[in-house]
Design an enzyme around this catalytic site. Structure first.
Site, short mmCIF file in Angstrom:
data_model
loop_
_atom_site.label_atom_id
_atom_site.label_comp_id
_atom_site.label_asym_id
_atom_site.label_seq_id
_atom_site.Cartn_x
_atom_site.Cartn_y
_atom_site.Cartn_z
N ASP A 1 42.09 45.69 47.48
CA ASP A 1 41.70 46.16 48.82
C ASP A 1 42.85 45.83 49.77
O ASP A 1 43.93 45.38 49.34
CB ASP A 1 40.34 45.58 49.24
CG ASP A 1 40.39 44.10 49.61
OD1 ASP A 1 41.46 43.47 49.43
OD2 ASP A 1 39.36 43.56 50.07
N HIS A 2 42.61 46.02 51.07
CA HIS A 2 43.66 45.76 52.06
C HIS A 2 44.15 44.31 52.01
O HIS A 2 45.33 44.05 52.19
CB HIS A 2 43.15 46.10 53.47
CG HIS A 2 41.85 45.44 53.80
ND1 HIS A 2 40.65 45.86 53.24
CD2 HIS A 2 41.54 44.39 54.59
CE1 HIS A 2 39.67 45.09 53.69
NE2 HIS A 2 40.18 44.20 54.50
N ARG B 1 33.30 30.51 17.49
CA ARG B 1 32.47 29.98 18.60
C ARG B 1 32.58 30.90 19.82
O ARG B 1 31.59 31.20 20.49
CB ARG B 1 32.98 28.60 19.06
CG ARG B 1 32.69 27.45 18.16
CD ARG B 1 33.41 26.22 18.67
NE ARG B 1 34.86 26.49 18.79
CZ ARG B 1 35.71 25.81 19.54
NH1 ARG B 1 35.29 24.82 20.30
NH2 ARG B 1 36.99 26.11 19.54
N HIS B 2 33.81 31.33 20.09
CA HIS B 2 34.03 32.16 21.29
C HIS B 2 33.52 33.58 21.07
O HIS B 2 32.97 34.19 21.98
CB HIS B 2 35.51 32.12 21.67
CG HIS B 2 35.99 30.74 21.99
ND1 HIS B 2 35.28 29.90 22.81
CD2 HIS B 2 37.08 30.05 21.57
CE1 HIS B 2 35.92 28.73 22.89
NE2 HIS B 2 37.01 28.80 22.14
N CYS C 1 41.87 41.01 45.83
CA CYS C 1 41.37 41.17 47.20
C CYS C 1 41.80 39.93 47.97
O CYS C 1 42.73 39.23 47.54
CB CYS C 1 39.86 41.43 47.24
SG CYS C 1 38.79 40.09 46.70
N GLY C 2 41.18 39.65 49.10
CA GLY C 2 41.60 38.49 49.89
C GLY C 2 41.38 37.19 49.14
O GLY C 2 42.26 36.35 49.02
N THR C 3 40.17 37.05 48.61
CA THR C 3 39.82 35.83 47.87
C THR C 3 39.80 36.04 46.35
O THR C 3 39.82 35.07 45.59
CB THR C 3 38.40 35.37 48.25
OG1 THR C 3 37.49 36.44 47.93
CG2 THR C 3 38.30 35.03 49.73
N GLY C 4 39.67 37.26 45.92
CA GLY C 4 39.47 37.58 44.50
C GLY C 4 38.01 37.52 44.11
O GLY C 4 37.63 37.93 43.01
N ILE C 5 37.17 37.03 45.01
CA ILE C 5 35.76 36.81 44.66
C ILE C 5 34.97 38.12 44.65
O ILE C 5 34.35 38.48 43.64
CB ILE C 5 35.11 35.78 45.61
CG1 ILE C 5 35.79 34.42 45.49
CG2 ILE C 5 33.62 35.65 45.30
CD1 ILE C 5 35.37 33.40 46.56
N GLY C 6 35.00 38.83 45.76
CA GLY C 6 34.21 40.06 45.85
C GLY C 6 34.60 41.07 44.78
O GLY C 6 33.75 41.67 44.11
N HIS D 1 39.45 31.96 25.28
CA HIS D 1 38.03 31.65 25.07
C HIS D 1 37.11 32.82 25.41
O HIS D 1 36.09 33.00 24.75
CB HIS D 1 37.59 30.46 25.94
CG HIS D 1 38.24 29.16 25.55
ND1 HIS D 1 37.68 27.94 25.82
CD2 HIS D 1 39.42 28.90 24.94
CE1 HIS D 1 38.47 26.98 25.38
NE2 HIS D 1 39.54 27.54 24.85
C1 RB5 Z 1 38.22 41.56 53.12
O1 RB5 Z 1 38.34 41.12 54.43
C2 RB5 Z 1 37.73 40.44 52.23
O2 RB5 Z 1 36.38 40.20 52.47
C3 RB5 Z 1 37.97 40.78 50.77
O3 RB5 Z 1 39.34 41.01 50.57
C4 RB5 Z 1 37.56 39.75 49.76
O4 RB5 Z 1 38.07 38.49 50.06
C5 RB5 Z 1 36.13 39.72 49.42
O5 RB5 Z 1 35.67 38.96 48.55
#
Ligand code: RB5
Length: 144
Positions: free
Chosen positions: A7-8, A132-133, A64-69, A97
């Site tokens: 993303d951005h 196992r894996h 993305c910004g955090t990689g989480i979403g 693994h």
């Molecule tokens: C975008 O602002 C931010 O929410 C996205 O890049 C990401 O970090 C979401 O998990």
């Protein structure tokens, strides 16, 4: 072929990953986004995840910004094992693994130097094939 998406918030790091892939003569398909205008990360997560799940691309990299979403969204696609990694140990372990097929990273979390080391490890570490894996991955797939 490596599928790329961001993303951005992840765009600047994706540019660095593209430079790495080109320097190493590794083929890639870039599913966007293509600049820093605000976009919604699930769109790019789904494009990359389907490309990997369908076998068009062998592995994917999502940023993305955090990689989480973007990793949460990718993991909704059947057959995808997206691993959020911000250190080299995890990148190696998730290949050995978990047979992770997508690497997710957060461009607001790590710098490009470490990120490219993680990419290098992720792309070059084989799955262990340890029973196992294999068994544990099959148990994850039971839920899909
Ligand atoms: C975008 O602002 C931010 O929410 C996205 O890049 C990401 O970090 C979401 O998990």
């Amino acid at each position: 072929m490596i599928a790329l998406g961001c993303d951005h918030g992840g765009y600047s790091l994706k540019v660095e990953v593209i430079k790495y892939l080109e320097e190493h003569q590794l083929a890639y398909k870039d599913f966007g986004c293509y600049d820093t205008s605000s976009v919604d990360y699930p769109e790019y997560a789904k494009k990359v995840a389907h490309s990997v799940a369908d076998g068009e691309c062998e592995k994917g990299i999502l940023i993305c910004g955090t990689g989480i979403g973007i990793s949460i969204a990718a993991n909704k696609v059947k057959g995808i094992r997206a691993a959020l990694c911000h250190d080299c140990f995890s990148a190696k372990a998730t290949r050995e693994h978990n047979d992770a097929n997508i690497l997710a990273m957060g461009a607001r979390v790590i710098g490009p130097g470490l990120a490219l080391e993680i990419v290098d490890i992720f792309l070059n570490t084989p799955f262990s094939n340890d029973q196992r894996h294999v068994r544990r991955i099959a148990q994850i797939e039971d839920e899909e």
